[in-house]
Design an enzyme around this catalytic site. Structure first.
Site, PDB file in Angstrom:
ATOM      1  N   GLY A  15     101.743  62.865  22.932  1.00 39.15           N
ATOM      2  CA  GLY A  15     102.982  63.349  22.283  1.00 39.15           C
ATOM      3  C   GLY A  15     103.027  63.222  20.723  1.00 39.15           C
ATOM      4  O   GLY A  15     102.465  62.128  20.162  1.00 39.15           O
ATOM      5  N   VAL A  27      92.982  59.504   6.149  1.00 37.50           N
ATOM      6  CA  VAL A  27      91.667  59.399   6.647  1.00 37.50           C
ATOM      7  C   VAL A  27      90.815  60.418   5.778  1.00 37.50           C
ATOM      8  O   VAL A  27      89.743  59.935   5.337  1.00 37.50           O
ATOM      9  CB  VAL A  27      91.575  59.932   8.139  1.00 37.50           C
ATOM     10  N   CYS A  77      95.105  66.586  27.573  1.00 38.71           N
ATOM     11  CA  CYS A  77      93.833  67.200  28.124  1.00 38.71           C
ATOM     12  C   CYS A  77      93.555  66.689  29.209  1.00 38.71           C
ATOM     13  O   CYS A  77      92.680  65.584  29.432  1.00 38.71           O
ATOM     14  CB  CYS A  77      92.666  67.277  26.870  1.00 38.71           C
ATOM     15  N   ILE A 131     105.889  57.393  19.487  1.00 35.42           N
ATOM     16  CA  ILE A 131     107.194  56.967  19.212  1.00 35.42           C
ATOM     17  C   ILE A 131     107.760  55.936  20.005  1.00 35.42           C
ATOM     18  O   ILE A 131     108.632  55.136  19.754  1.00 35.42           O
ATOM     19  CB  ILE A 131     108.280  58.175  19.288  1.00 35.42           C
ATOM     20  N   ASP A 132     106.917  55.714  21.158  1.00 37.02           N
ATOM     21  CA  ASP A 132     107.376  54.737  22.079  1.00 37.02           C
ATOM     22  C   ASP A 132     107.137  53.257  21.889  1.00 37.02           C
ATOM     23  O   ASP A 132     107.899  52.503  22.324  1.00 37.02           O
ATOM     24  CB  ASP A 132     106.522  54.846  23.536  1.00 37.02           C
ATOM     25  N   GLU A 227     115.198  56.633  29.238  1.00 43.59           N
ATOM     26  CA  GLU A 227     114.940  57.660  30.212  1.00 43.59           C
ATOM     27  C   GLU A 227     114.396  57.195  31.248  1.00 43.59           C
ATOM     28  O   GLU A 227     114.617  57.371  32.548  1.00 43.59           O
ATOM     29  CB  GLU A 227     114.289  58.638  29.840  1.00 43.59           C
TER      30      GLU A 227
HETATM   31  O1  F6P Z   1     105.024  59.157  24.931  1.00 43.61           O
HETATM   32  C1  F6P Z   1     106.053  59.828  24.074  1.00 43.61           C
HETATM   33  C2  F6P Z   1     107.047  60.461  24.756  1.00 43.61           C
HETATM   34  O2  F6P Z   1     108.018  61.175  23.676  1.00 43.61           O
HETATM   35  C3  F6P Z   1     108.059  59.651  25.756  1.00 43.61           C
HETATM   36  O3  F6P Z   1     108.939  58.998  24.989  1.00 43.61           O
HETATM   37  C4  F6P Z   1     108.447  60.775  26.573  1.00 43.61           C
HETATM   38  O4  F6P Z   1     108.958  60.309  27.659  1.00 43.61           O
HETATM   39  C5  F6P Z   1     107.487  61.705  26.643  1.00 43.61           C
HETATM   40  O5  F6P Z   1     106.509  61.767  25.432  1.00 43.61           O
HETATM   41  C6  F6P Z   1     108.213  63.137  26.832  1.00 43.61           C
HETATM   42  O6  F6P Z   1     106.716  64.127  27.055  1.00 43.61           O
HETATM   43  P1  F6P Z   1     106.913  65.673  26.953  1.00 43.61           P
HETATM   44  O7  F6P Z   1     106.875  65.885  25.435  1.00 43.61           O
HETATM   45  O8  F6P Z   1     105.520  66.062  27.391  1.00 43.61           O
HETATM   46  O9  F6P Z   1     107.993  65.996  27.736  1.00 43.61           O
END
Ligand code: F6P
Length: 327
Positions: A15, A27, A77, A131-132, A227
């Site tokens: 993500g 970098v 991937c 972001i997590d 979530e």
């Molecule tokens: O890992 C980052 C994240 O934004 C999580 O917080 C969320 O559950 C997930 O990715 C959402 O993934 P996607 O963009 O594949 O729906």
């Protein structure tokens, strides 16, 4: 003795997170300082399999520091999870004479780096970009600070209308497996209750709290819901309140992918720039196969295994704070 590094590959994977561009820029600029060449790999590990690689010079990263998303694009991937996929990726790395890789992403990115660096003699350095904030070995991940600011700003706006209409709002924030975003958002937005994946307070706890609030005639409240919490979706939770308590007018908002976008905060820019620079320094010094982070304001390095297998706990003092202030 480690091979001298002349060409570095960089990619973003998983993500996207605000600040990834600031890390790429750091970098490229740090490599240029050492007269090294940088190759940008597009769409994460997929780019290594498809040969989507392009030389990045200092000018290519100009005016990118403040931009959200990632100029290198990103992907998750599946092919890189297979040995065949990684063999193809190795051929691409060889074709471009890349001596070391810097990968920016979350757990999946680190897992790919771990397998690849065990199979091939290419040093990898990982930077925590998600972001997590769920990566062990760093106090904060690149993108987290921006994401919680976005969530809190959105809730401030919802709070205005919730107050005006005396409504109970259920607001979903991201975090499928980790409650960092929900915890800080709950504290920072003054939520009456926060559902976290790590803790199961249960719906009954929320109902008790709302009953007490109703006695004080406080019908307007904000409930933050991660979530990945165990008690159901924001819609399920709103329904549970409507079915069990009289007088509550509920509404649901999912902040969603808005949390992943936008210009990175000052903290994310500084973190990303620091780690991007340090990643190049590591490769130049012959350090290999490490995940970098900042712990207690200092650079911290660990193996990919450690970063992947250790679960980063929520801060107990913050949970206490959340609960005390919510009452
Ligand atoms: O890992 C980052 C994240 O934004 C999580 O917080 C969320 O559950 C997930 O990715 C959402 O993934 P996607 O963009 O594949 O729906």
């Amino acid at each position: 003795m480690s091979k001298e590094i002349k060409r570095i590959g960089v990619l973003t994977s998983g993500g996207d997170a605000p600040g990834m561009n600031a890390a790429i820029r750091a970098v490229v600029r740090a490599a240029s300082f050492h007269d090294l060449h940088v190759y940008g790999v597009f769409e994460g590990y997929k780019g290594l399999i498809n040969g989507e690689v392009k030389r990045l010079e200092s000018g290519d990263v100009a005016n990118t520091l403040q931009r959200g998303g990632t100029i290198l694009k990103t992907a998750r991937c599946e092919e890189f999870k297979t040995k065949e996929g990684r063999n193809i990726a190795y051929e691409t790395i060889k074709a471009y004479d890349i001596d070391g890789m810097i990968v920016i992403g979350g757990n999946g990115t680190y897992t790919g780096a771990k397998y690849f660096s065990e199979e091939f003699d290419i040093p990898f350095i990982g930077l925590p970009g998600t972001i997590d904030n769920d990566i062990w070995g760093t106090d904060y991940t690149i993108g987290y600070d921006t994401a919680i600011n976005t969530a809190i700003e959105a809730i401030d706006k919802i709070r205005d209308t919730a107050d005006s209409h005396n409504r109970l709002f259920f607001i979903e924030v991201m975090g499928r497996h980790a409650g960092f975003i929900a915890l800080d958002t709950g504290i920072g937005s003054g939520a009456a209750y926060t559902f976290l994946p790590e803790l199961d307070g249960g719906v009954s706890h929320l109902l008790d709290m709302l009953k007490k609030a109703a006695i004080r005639k406080k019908m307007f409240n904000i409930v933050v819901v991660a979530e990945g919490n165990a008690n159901g979706s924001v819609h399920d939770l709103a329904k549970a309140v409507e079915e069990n308590l009289k007088g509550y007018d509920t509404r649901v908002t999912t902040i969603g992918h808005m949390q992943r976008g936008g210009s990175p905060s000052a903290a994310d820019r500084v973190l990303a720039s620091t780690l991007g620079y340090e990643a190049v320094e590591c490769l130049v010094k012959g350090i290999k196969n490490k995940a970098l982070g900042i712990v207690d304001s200092r650079l911290f390095m660990c193996t990919f295994d450690e970063a992947i297998n250790n679960r980063k706990p929520l801060n107990d003092a913050k949970i206490e704070l959340l609960n005390v202030l919510a009452i």
